[in-house]
Scaffold this motif. Structure first.
Motif, PDB file in Angstrom:
ATOM      1  N   THR A 251     -10.618  -9.565   8.656  1.00 53.08           N
ATOM      2  CA  THR A 251      -9.660  -8.890   9.526  1.00 53.08           C
ATOM      3  C   THR A 251      -9.366  -7.477   9.019  1.00 53.08           C
ATOM      4  N   ASP A 252      -8.763  -6.681   9.873  1.00 44.76           N
ATOM      5  CA  ASP A 252      -8.339  -5.346   9.457  1.00 44.76           C
ATOM      6  C   ASP A 252      -7.370  -5.434   8.283  1.00 44.76           C
ATOM      7  N   GLU A 253      -6.511  -6.424   8.324  1.00 47.82           N
ATOM      8  CA  GLU A 253      -5.525  -6.589   7.253  1.00 47.82           C
ATOM      9  C   GLU A 253      -6.202  -6.952   5.930  1.00 47.82           C
ATOM     10  N   ASP A 254      -7.220  -7.815   5.984  1.00 50.24           N
ATOM     11  CA  ASP A 254      -7.980  -8.158   4.778  1.00 50.24           C
ATOM     12  C   ASP A 254      -8.598  -6.896   4.177  1.00 50.24           C
ATOM     13  N   TRP A 255      -9.223  -6.106   5.024  1.00 50.49           N
ATOM     14  CA  TRP A 255      -9.882  -4.874   4.578  1.00 50.49           C
ATOM     15  C   TRP A 255      -8.874  -3.912   3.950  1.00 50.49           C
ATOM     16  N   ASP A 256      -7.784  -3.680   4.657  1.00 49.67           N
ATOM     17  CA  ASP A 256      -6.791  -2.706   4.187  1.00 49.67           C
ATOM     18  C   ASP A 256      -6.191  -3.112   2.854  1.00 49.67           C
ATOM     19  N   ARG A 257      -5.847  -4.380   2.711  1.00 44.86           N
ATOM     20  CA  ARG A 257      -5.228  -4.822   1.461  1.00 44.86           C
ATOM     21  C   ARG A 257      -6.226  -4.767   0.309  1.00 44.86           C
ATOM     22  N   THR A 258      -7.475  -5.170   0.573  1.00 46.08           N
ATOM     23  CA  THR A 258      -8.500  -5.112  -0.472  1.00 46.08           C
ATOM     24  C   THR A 258      -8.703  -3.685  -0.954  1.00 46.08           C
ATOM     25  N   MET A 259      -8.828  -2.758  -0.039  1.00 43.05           N
ATOM     26  CA  MET A 259      -9.041  -1.363  -0.423  1.00 43.05           C
ATOM     27  C   MET A 259      -7.813  -0.790  -1.136  1.00 43.05           C
ATOM     28  N   ALA A 260      -6.639  -1.180  -0.696  1.00 39.12           N
ATOM     29  CA  ALA A 260      -5.412  -0.657  -1.303  1.00 39.12           C
ATOM     30  C   ALA A 260      -5.307  -1.040  -2.771  1.00 39.12           C
ATOM     31  N   VAL A 261      -5.529  -2.311  -3.075  1.00 38.92           N
ATOM     32  CA  VAL A 261      -5.361  -2.792  -4.452  1.00 38.92           C
ATOM     33  C   VAL A 261      -6.564  -2.437  -5.313  1.00 38.92           C
ATOM     34  N   ASN A 262      -7.759  -2.666  -4.792  1.00 34.56           N
ATOM     35  CA  ASN A 262      -8.969  -2.541  -5.618  1.00 34.56           C
ATOM     36  C   ASN A 262      -9.476  -1.113  -5.770  1.00 34.56           C
ATOM     37  N   LEU A 263      -9.172  -0.246  -4.810  1.00 34.84           N
ATOM     38  CA  LEU A 263      -9.731   1.108  -4.843  1.00 34.84           C
ATOM     39  C   LEU A 263      -8.667   2.205  -4.801  1.00 34.84           C
ATOM     40  N   GLU A 264      -7.713   2.089  -3.881  1.00 33.07           N
ATOM     41  CA  GLU A 264      -6.733   3.170  -3.755  1.00 33.07           C
ATOM     42  C   GLU A 264      -5.776   3.220  -4.933  1.00 33.07           C
ATOM     43  N   ALA A 265      -5.337   2.064  -5.438  1.00 32.52           N
ATOM     44  CA  ALA A 265      -4.433   2.071  -6.587  1.00 32.52           C
ATOM     45  C   ALA A 265      -5.078   2.739  -7.807  1.00 32.52           C
ATOM     46  N   PRO A 266      -6.336   2.414  -8.167  1.00 30.96           N
ATOM     47  CA  PRO A 266      -6.971   3.143  -9.269  1.00 30.96           C
ATOM     48  C   PRO A 266      -7.094   4.646  -9.011  1.00 30.96           C
ATOM     49  N   PHE A 267      -7.346   5.028  -7.751  1.00 29.17           N
ATOM     50  CA  PHE A 267      -7.403   6.454  -7.422  1.00 29.17           C
ATOM     51  C   PHE A 267      -6.050   7.119  -7.672  1.00 29.17           C
ATOM     52  N   LEU A 268      -4.984   6.510  -7.170  1.00 27.51           N
ATOM     53  CA  LEU A 268      -3.656   7.103  -7.312  1.00 27.51           C
ATOM     54  C   LEU A 268      -3.216   7.158  -8.772  1.00 27.51           C
ATOM     55  N   LEU A 269      -3.499   6.120  -9.521  1.00 29.86           N
ATOM     56  CA  LEU A 269      -3.148   6.133 -10.946  1.00 29.86           C
ATOM     57  C   LEU A 269      -3.959   7.197 -11.684  1.00 29.86           C
ATOM     58  N   GLY A 270      -5.219   7.354 -11.303  1.00 28.77           N
ATOM     59  CA  GLY A 270      -6.025   8.408 -11.904  1.00 28.77           C
ATOM     60  C   GLY A 270      -5.478   9.787 -11.593  1.00 28.77           C
ATOM     61  N   GLN A 271      -5.046   9.987 -10.353  1.00 29.93           N
ATOM     62  CA  GLN A 271      -4.474  11.283  -9.976  1.00 29.93           C
ATOM     63  C   GLN A 271      -3.194  11.572 -10.750  1.00 29.93           C
ATOM     64  N   ARG A 272      -2.451  10.520 -11.036  1.00 27.18           N
ATOM     65  CA  ARG A 272      -1.199  10.693 -11.778  1.00 27.18           C
ATOM     66  C   ARG A 272      -1.444  10.981 -13.250  1.00 27.18           C
ATOM     67  N   PHE A 273      -2.381  10.263 -13.868  1.00 28.99           N
ATOM     68  CA  PHE A 273      -2.519  10.342 -15.323  1.00 28.99           C
ATOM     69  C   PHE A 273      -3.709  11.167 -15.799  1.00 28.99           C
ATOM     70  N   GLY A 274      -4.794  11.228 -15.014  1.00 28.13           N
ATOM     71  CA  GLY A 274      -5.998  11.930 -15.456  1.00 28.13           C
ATOM     72  C   GLY A 274      -5.782  13.392 -15.815  1.00 28.13           C
ATOM     73  N   PRO A 275      -5.154  14.181 -14.941  1.00 27.66           N
ATOM     74  CA  PRO A 275      -4.946  15.593 -15.276  1.00 27.66           C
ATOM     75  C   PRO A 275      -4.098  15.793 -16.526  1.00 27.66           C
ATOM     76  N   ARG A 276      -3.136  14.926 -16.762  1.00 27.62           N
ATOM     77  CA  ARG A 276      -2.293  15.065 -17.954  1.00 27.62           C
ATOM     78  C   ARG A 276      -3.059  14.672 -19.213  1.00 27.62           C
ATOM     79  N   MET A 277      -3.941  13.694 -19.087  1.00 22.32           N
ATOM     80  CA  MET A 277      -4.830  13.397 -20.212  1.00 22.32           C
ATOM     81  C   MET A 277      -5.674  14.629 -20.532  1.00 22.32           C
ATOM     82  N   ALA A 278      -6.200  15.256 -19.490  1.00 16.07           N
ATOM     83  CA  ALA A 278      -7.040  16.437 -19.681  1.00 16.07           C
ATOM     84  C   ALA A 278      -6.262  17.559 -20.365  1.00 16.07           C
ATOM     85  N   GLU A 279      -5.013  17.738 -19.987  1.00 14.39           N
ATOM     86  CA  GLU A 279      -4.186  18.769 -20.619  1.00 14.39           C
ATOM     87  C   GLU A 279      -4.002  18.502 -22.111  1.00 14.39           C
TER      88      GLU A 279
END
Length: 256
Positions: free
Chosen positions: A109-137
């Protein structure tokens, strides 16, 4: 400091491990803490989080937990700020949290797809955006994503799960390209079939468990503890020249 300590010690480092209350994530959190890092474990269920952190603190490690929902952007951002407020900004980010919704693709279902992408892919992206640049600094960082065989091949109804893990491996390469010039390595750990709660659907079938073990070169399926050494290596100074890579911890399943 001895030779091995210089290569692999995580003393003075802060780590954030999502999905760190069970399975592979819990084993990685334990390994990083025992190697000297201060570890914040993130998951949803408070009872499991408390039990996991109690094990670490009783062993003399420095650890804490943050409960949160990684299925929404607001939830991810809240978790990130709370986690960074415990021991300070993380030097090591491990994205092990994941959900495993795998109906036949025609029934997805659309809901299955959205939740899977949110937890498995989007959350790592958002956490990377939050912490990656500061690690680089700061000139030092380690980001580790836990992916799957289904990032590379289709089997046991990969569905949206396989797509999310394939995307996660591509994300690792993009993050490595962006931040590795500044001392931040980004890699993935690729499990084979591992006997964890996430694989309960398959692990409850002894015939399938035996068939998967036969596909490996070592003759057995994986255990969560098999990932401890690889996680410490990828978090440590020893891996400074390893980035954008997928490290298969699968008993040879992927090449057999």
């Amino acid at each position: 400091m001895g030779y091995l300590e210089g290569l692999f010690s995580l003393e003075g480092r802060n780590a954030l491990v999502t999905g760190g209350s069970s399975g592979i994530g819990k084993a990685i959190a334990r390994a990083l803490a025992r190697a000297g890092a201060s570890v914040v474990v993130v998951a949803r269920r408070e009872a499991e989080l408390k039990a996991a952190v109690d094990e670490l603190t009783e062993a003399g490690c420095r650890a804490a937990w943050v409960s949160g929902d990684l299925a929404t952007r607001a939830g991810v951002r809240t978790v990130a700020e709370e986690a960074a407020g415990v021991f300070g900004e993380p030097d090591i980010l491990v994205n092990s949290a994941g959900i495993n919704i795998r109906p036949p693709l025609s029934e997805l279902t659309d809901e299955d797809w959205d939740r899977t992408m949110a937890v498995n892919l989007e959350a790592p992206f958002l956490l990377g955006q939050r912490f990656g640049p500061r690690m680089a600094e700061r000139g030092y960082g380690r980001i580790i994503h836990v992916t799957s065989q289904q990032a590379h091949r289709a089997f046991v109804q990969s569905g949206a799960y396989g797509v999310s893990k394939g995307g996660l491996e591509s994300l690792a390469r993009s993050q490595a390209e962006a931040w590795s010039p500044y001392g931040v390595t980004v890699n993935t750990l690729v499990p084979g079939f591992v006997m964890t709660p996430l694989n309960e659907r398959l692990s409850s079938d002894p015939v399938k468990v035996a068939a998967l073990a036969e596909r490996t070169m070592v003759g057995r399926n994986g255990l969560a503890g098999d990932f401890e050494g690889a996680a410490v290596f990828l978090s440590s100074p020893a891996s400074a020249y390893v980035t954008g890579q997928a490290l298969f911890v699968d008993g040879g399943l992927s090449v057999h």
